[in-house]
Design an enzyme around this catalytic site. Structure first.
Site, PDB file in Angstrom:
ATOM      1  CG  HIS A 306     -12.829 -14.234 -20.821  1.00  0.00           C
ATOM      2  ND1 HIS A 306     -12.126 -13.058 -20.794  1.00  0.00           N
ATOM      3  CD2 HIS A 306     -11.971 -15.192 -21.229  1.00  0.00           C
ATOM      4  CE1 HIS A 306     -10.888 -13.293 -21.192  1.00  0.00           C
ATOM      5  NE2 HIS A 306     -10.755 -14.582 -21.451  1.00  0.00           N
ATOM      6  CG  ASP A 363     -10.319 -22.876 -21.435  1.00  0.00           C
ATOM      7  OD1 ASP A 363     -10.223 -21.895 -20.678  1.00  0.00           O
ATOM      8  OD2 ASP A 363      -9.373 -23.291 -22.125  1.00  0.00           O
TER       9      ASP A 363
HETATM   10  C1  SDX Z   1      -9.070 -18.456 -19.699  1.00  0.00           C
HETATM   11  O1  SDX Z   1      -7.775 -13.750 -19.026  1.00  0.00           O
HETATM   12  C2  SDX Z   1      -7.745 -14.463 -20.085  1.00  0.00           C
HETATM   13  O2  SDX Z   1      -7.639 -13.968 -21.168  1.00  0.00           O
HETATM   14  C3  SDX Z   1      -7.815 -15.955 -19.880  1.00  0.00           C
HETATM   15  C4  SDX Z   1      -7.889 -16.789 -21.142  1.00  0.00           C
HETATM   16  C5  SDX Z   1      -6.605 -16.734 -21.944  1.00  0.00           C
HETATM   17  O3  SDX Z   1      -6.661 -17.014 -23.157  1.00  0.00           O
HETATM   18  O4  SDX Z   1      -5.530 -16.491 -21.345  1.00  0.00           O
HETATM   19  O5  SDX Z   1      -8.964 -16.343 -21.941  1.00  0.00           O
HETATM   20  C6  SDX Z   1      -8.109 -18.261 -20.815  1.00  0.00           C
HETATM   21  O6  SDX Z   1      -8.656 -18.524 -18.580  1.00  0.00           O
HETATM   22  C7  SDX Z   1     -10.556 -18.496 -19.999  1.00  0.00           C
HETATM   23  C8  SDX Z   1     -11.425 -18.623 -18.710  1.00  0.00           C
HETATM   24  C9  SDX Z   1     -11.419 -20.087 -18.286  1.00  0.00           C
HETATM   25  N1  SDX Z   1     -12.071 -20.251 -16.989  1.00  0.00           N
HETATM   26  C10 SDX Z   1     -13.270 -20.861 -16.836  1.00  0.00           C
HETATM   27  O7  SDX Z   1     -13.973 -21.231 -17.786  1.00  0.00           O
HETATM   28  C11 SDX Z   1     -13.693 -21.097 -15.388  1.00  0.00           C
HETATM   29  C12 SDX Z   1     -15.155 -20.674 -15.208  1.00  0.00           C
HETATM   30  N2  SDX Z   1     -15.210 -19.211 -15.371  1.00  0.00           N
HETATM   31  C13 SDX Z   1     -15.173 -18.433 -14.114  1.00  0.00           C
HETATM   32  O8  SDX Z   1     -14.329 -18.970 -13.133  1.00  0.00           O
HETATM   33  C14 SDX Z   1     -15.032 -16.928 -14.380  1.00  0.00           C
HETATM   34  O9  SDX Z   1     -15.898 -16.621 -15.394  1.00  0.00           O
HETATM   35  C15 SDX Z   1     -13.658 -16.352 -14.727  1.00  0.00           C
HETATM   36  C16 SDX Z   1     -12.641 -16.671 -13.718  1.00  0.00           C
HETATM   37  C17 SDX Z   1     -13.210 -16.834 -16.073  1.00  0.00           C
HETATM   38  C18 SDX Z   1     -13.835 -14.835 -14.800  1.00  0.00           C
HETATM   39  O10 SDX Z   1     -14.159 -14.445 -13.546  1.00  0.00           O
HETATM   40  P1  SDX Z   1     -14.308 -12.865 -13.169  1.00  0.00           P
HETATM   41  O11 SDX Z   1     -14.084 -11.995 -14.321  1.00  0.00           O
HETATM   42  O12 SDX Z   1     -13.468 -12.624 -11.961  1.00  0.00           O
HETATM   43  O13 SDX Z   1     -15.789 -12.753 -12.895  1.00  0.00           O
HETATM   44  P2  SDX Z   1     -16.415 -13.062 -11.500  1.00  0.00           P
HETATM   45  O14 SDX Z   1     -15.793 -14.306 -10.933  1.00  0.00           O
HETATM   46  O15 SDX Z   1     -16.364 -11.811 -10.692  1.00  0.00           O
HETATM   47  O16 SDX Z   1     -17.910 -13.427 -11.915  1.00  0.00           O
HETATM   48  C19 SDX Z   1     -18.827 -12.385 -12.155  1.00  0.00           C
HETATM   49  C20 SDX Z   1     -20.148 -13.010 -11.760  1.00  0.00           C
HETATM   50  C21 SDX Z   1     -20.094 -13.660 -10.381  1.00  0.00           C
HETATM   51  O17 SDX Z   1     -21.390 -13.580  -9.827  1.00  0.00           O
HETATM   52  P3  SDX Z   1     -21.655 -12.384  -8.715  1.00  0.00           P
HETATM   53  O18 SDX Z   1     -20.598 -12.567  -7.605  1.00  0.00           O
HETATM   54  O19 SDX Z   1     -21.467 -11.087  -9.464  1.00  0.00           O
HETATM   55  O20 SDX Z   1     -23.042 -12.629  -8.228  1.00  0.00           O
HETATM   56  O21 SDX Z   1     -20.481 -14.069 -12.693  1.00  0.00           O
HETATM   57  C22 SDX Z   1     -20.523 -15.300 -11.985  1.00  0.00           C
HETATM   58  C23 SDX Z   1     -19.799 -15.103 -10.656  1.00  0.00           C
HETATM   59  O22 SDX Z   1     -20.324 -15.981  -9.670  1.00  0.00           O
HETATM   60  N3  SDX Z   1     -19.815 -16.269 -12.825  1.00  0.00           N
HETATM   61  C24 SDX Z   1     -20.237 -17.504 -13.058  1.00  0.00           C
HETATM   62  C25 SDX Z   1     -19.282 -18.048 -13.929  1.00  0.00           C
HETATM   63  N4  SDX Z   1     -18.319 -17.154 -14.190  1.00  0.00           N
HETATM   64  C26 SDX Z   1     -18.660 -16.047 -13.502  1.00  0.00           C
HETATM   65  N5  SDX Z   1     -21.313 -18.197 -12.613  1.00  0.00           N
HETATM   66  C27 SDX Z   1     -21.420 -19.462 -13.069  1.00  0.00           C
HETATM   67  N6  SDX Z   1     -20.545 -20.062 -13.917  1.00  0.00           N
HETATM   68  C28 SDX Z   1     -19.472 -19.382 -14.362  1.00  0.00           C
HETATM   69  N7  SDX Z   1     -18.615 -19.980 -15.213  1.00  0.00           N
END
Ligand code: SDX
Length: 428
Positions: A306, A363
């Protein structure tokens, strides 16, 4: 921080910017005059360090895993409140006395029907259209039917449009489901609760009476509460940005639905259940954990991580508990739930997820419950949109009445070619 201003030194110049404090949470540096004074922009793709507005609606402490709606913790609201009461709270700022709640529910129930011609919009879609495609189209089309509530400068019209959107989303979502399975639409029955009405329009048929199951009604209402609002997330920011141009509320909410559809946002509930089904058995979890950690693999654990929560999403805690209750009460055993719980345990003990502070989000478990209730995965994000309409509408109203708000217009760091002269095609 306690200081009332910060100094920014650029070259030989020094600039002072006020520090503003809220009621709780990080202070903000007010840089509204930065470009005019220092001829520089800030750079913050994804707005990870940017506050876009003042708001009194929802507070999130991502490190502590805290979510408050108008000061009330989400766990207490999920346990004790109803979706209609939370909607009133978000729109009006206080928990209602019984008389005001009854009046609000009555008002909403009087807007549940759709203009009859809107039903013909559905027939323009293929039967296998994704419900979110239909929601985008039909909600945007509301502005073609409700001209008497599109003047955003009229508080009365803003209130009617707000009530219409909250009231009609269940009808629109249920019709999208019915259309996808070739069953006739059911009209709302206003003696039912908001959530009971939705369940009947979704799962009832004209050929026989439909009894709302109180277990499912309570679970669904709790799921709606958990999805109601969430600070300045991507889709809420989309609604605010669309509203900042003066666009009508129906168009703004349609824009929010479009943004929510993305798998990184609201589309994650559908993607998470599909992922759990693809994993299929706890034995295959290590393979997917490895893929999630592999930088060369675009796969991510859907329902994990998140932007704000670097601790457990408090909504996921309630969702997991509700999943256990619903499956037990319905006598449903779903191997996917076992995969989800095993996956969570493995991930929460894996150094990669611990270091990156990746926890289950709202989710991760919602799909297990929605599937047990009988929804297809394609409806999951439509249900998220149904519930989040309350938050979007509350945030839109707050933005419209905020004297500091103006049309949103971010700038950029330009990295393209500097000026050059046109070359005729025979000279290239
Ligand atoms: C919602 O904003 C909100 O409040 C949203 C929400 C709402 O109520 O409105 O809460 C609803 O959208 C919840 C999130 C749902 N999405 C997912 O479950 C999809 C999977 N999650 C990821 O796509 C990710 O965690 C995000 C998009 C939710 C957050 O991404 P960020 O904050 O931009 O973090 P990032 O992509 O920069 O990740 C940080 C690191 C990365 O590694 P590095 O580049 O630092 O090496 O963590 C890793 C990412 O690769 N990472 C994951 C991961 N999520 C982040 N690795 C594996 N699996 C994951 N799910």
């Amino acid at each position: 921080m306690g200081d009332t201003s910060v100094k920014l030194a650029i070259g030989d110049n020094s600039f002072d910017y006020p520090v503003l404090s809220g009621s709780v949470g990080p202070d903000v540096i007010d840089i509204r005059k930065l470009y005019g004074q220092a001829d520089v922009f800030t750079y913050d793709p994804g707005f990870t360090s940017t506050a876009s507005c003042r708001s009194k609606l929802t507070y999130i402490d991502g490190d502590a895993g805290v979510l408050l709606h108008r000061g009330y913790p989400i766990g207490q609201l999920a346990e004790n409140s109803s979706f209609m009461e939370v909607a009133y709270l978000l729109l009006n700022g206080e928990l209602p006395v019984q008389q005001d709640l009854d009046k609000f529910i009555y008002t909403i129930s009087r807007h549940t029907m759709l203009h009859e011609q809107l039903a013909t919009f559905y027939r323009g879609f293929r039967r296998d259209a994704h419900p979110m495609a239909i929601m985008c189209g039909v909600v945007g089309a509301l502005s073609a039917f409700y001209h008497d509530s599109t003047d955003i400068d009229d508080p009365q019209q803003r209130m009617i449009a707000s009530h219409r959107l909250i009231a009609k989303m269940p009808t629109i979502a249920a019709m999208a489901y019915k259309y996808s399975i070739g069953q006739p639409f059911l009209y709302p029955k206003n003696e039912l609760s908001y959530t009971g009405n939705f369940l009947r329009m979704t799962f009832g048929v004209p050929a026989e009476p439909y009894e709302v199951d109180p277990v499912i009604e309570a679970a669904m209402d709790k799921i709606f509460i958990l999805h109601a609002d969430h600070e300045q997330n991507a889709s809420t920011s989309t609604v605010r940005l669309a509203g900042s141009s003066g666009a009508n509320p129906f168009a703004c909410i349609a824009a929010g639905i479009a943004c929510l559809w993305g798998p990184a946002h609201g589309g994650a509930n559908e993607a998470a259940l599909n992922m759990l089904r693809e994993i299929g058995h706890p034995d295959r979890i290590p393979e997917y954990i490895a893929r999630a950690k592999n930088k060369d693999d675009p796969f991510r654990l859907m329902g994990f991580g998140h932007r704000v929560y670097k601790n457990y999403d408090p909504r996921a805690t309630v969702m997991q508990k509700t999943a256990t209750e619903v499956l037990d009460k319905l006598g449903v055993t779903d191997p996917v739930f076992d995969v989800a719980r095993e996956l969570e345990q493995i991930a929460l003990n894996d150094p990669y997820f611990i270091e990156k502070k990746l926890y289950p989000n709202v989710d991760f478990y919602s799909g297990v419950i929605l599937s047990a209730i009988g929804f297809p995965t394609t409806m999951f994000t439509a249900l998220f949109a149904l519930a989040r309409t309350v938050g979007w509408v509350a945030q839109w109203n707050e933005m419209i009445s905020d004297p500091e708000q103006k049309i949103g217009r971010p700038r950029q760091l330009y990295t393209g070619p500097t000026q050059r002269d046109y070359i005729p095609v025979d000279k290239r």
